[in-house]
Design an enzyme around this catalytic site. Structure first.
Site, short mmCIF file in Angstrom:
data_model
loop_
_atom_site.label_atom_id
_atom_site.label_comp_id
_atom_site.label_asym_id
_atom_site.label_seq_id
_atom_site.Cartn_x
_atom_site.Cartn_y
_atom_site.Cartn_z
CG ASP A 103 -53.55 37.71 -42.22
OD1 ASP A 103 -53.08 37.70 -43.30
OD2 ASP A 103 -53.63 36.74 -41.61
N1 URA Z 1 -49.90 34.07 -40.93
C1 URA Z 1 -50.71 34.21 -40.88
O1 URA Z 1 -51.96 33.74 -41.08
N2 URA Z 1 -51.24 35.97 -40.81
C2 URA Z 1 -50.19 36.61 -40.71
O2 URA Z 1 -50.57 37.86 -40.54
C3 URA Z 1 -48.86 36.04 -40.71
C4 URA Z 1 -48.60 34.92 -40.58
#
Ligand code: URA
Length: 240
Positions: A103
């Site tokens: 993310d």
């Molecule tokens: N899970 C998440 O919620 N975000 C990420 O970036 C990776 C795994």
């Protein structure tokens, strides 16, 4: 950028002298257009060169481990002109791309490569490669709630696969806990949704491990080339 005849010769198609003849005869295309000038400069990695309509050898595969900082997009370009991970690889000529994504607000370990088969192998759901995250979450999850994450929890109607979960520490003053969680699935925002589902939203998230690969001594924004033995280990860990 290199001379066209050199790029053709280096790809093992023919000698440099013969490559010059091919160019003069109109048998060579760069990015789809016939080029007849011997002095033309091209990038062996970024331009598509064809001889008799056959692309010359493709790039050598390359593999990187990168410490993605927060507020960087896991992509090669962004419509809104935000920073993307490949901005940190400007000197790399190969057309690399991230394997999966983190993310925008998640930091940590991201693999990048130009090897599509390798990327597919890493991301194929049947290959259970565990990725380890350190999550700072609100409050202190109970044993029962941690148990739910370990066994699998319903997210949007689908149960998550079993996870490995450990509470590392709790800060009563800040009302938060640091939790290590390893999962092998890669559903969108999965870790955040898992903690959301037990009522302990994620405040901060970092990926520390991808299969056998760790961040080592990297700092945010830094990268290193994966050693051939590490690529081999990753491929082995993809075998169920
Ligand atoms: N899970 C998440 O919620 N975000 C990420 O970036 C990776 C795994």
């Amino acid at each position: 950028m290199e001379r066209l005849q050199k790029v053709i010769a280096n790809a093992g198609v023919t000698s440099r002298r013969k490559a010059e003849t091919f160019i003069e005869e109109g048998r060579v295309k760069v990015n789809g257009k016939i080029v007849r000038e011997l002095g033309s400069k091209v990038s062996a990695h970024k331009d598509t060169v064809e001889v008799d309509n056959i692309p010359i050898d493709k790039e050598e595969p390359v593999y990187y481990v990168f410490y993605k900082p927060k507020q960087v997009i896991s992509a090669v370009r962004d419509d809104k002109n935000r920073k993307v991970v490949t901005d940190y690889f400007e000197e790399v000529e190969e057309r690399i791309f991230p394997i999966g994504r983190l993310d925008y607000d998640t930091s940590g370990l991201l693999l990048l490569t130009n090897d599509g088969d390798f990327a597919n192998l890493m991301m194929h759901p049947k290959n259970k490669i565990f990725k380890t995250y350190i999550a700072k979450v609100k409050g202190k999850p109970s044993k029962e709630n941690i148990g739910l994450l370990i066994k699998g929890i319903d997210i949007e109607g689908i149960k998550t696969a079993p996870a490995k979960v450990k509470i590392k520490s709790t800060n009563k003053k800040n009302n938060s806990s640091i939790i290590e969680i390893s999962i092998h699935e890669g559903r969108n925002h999965q870790v955040r949704k898992m903690f959301e589902a037990i009522g302990h939203p994620v405040l901060k998230l970092k990926r520390e491990k991808y299969g056998p690969i760790t961040l080592d001594k990297l700092n945010p924004g830094e990268k290193r080339v994966l050693k051939p033995v590490e690529v081999k280990k990753l491929k082995e860990s993809a075998v169920t």
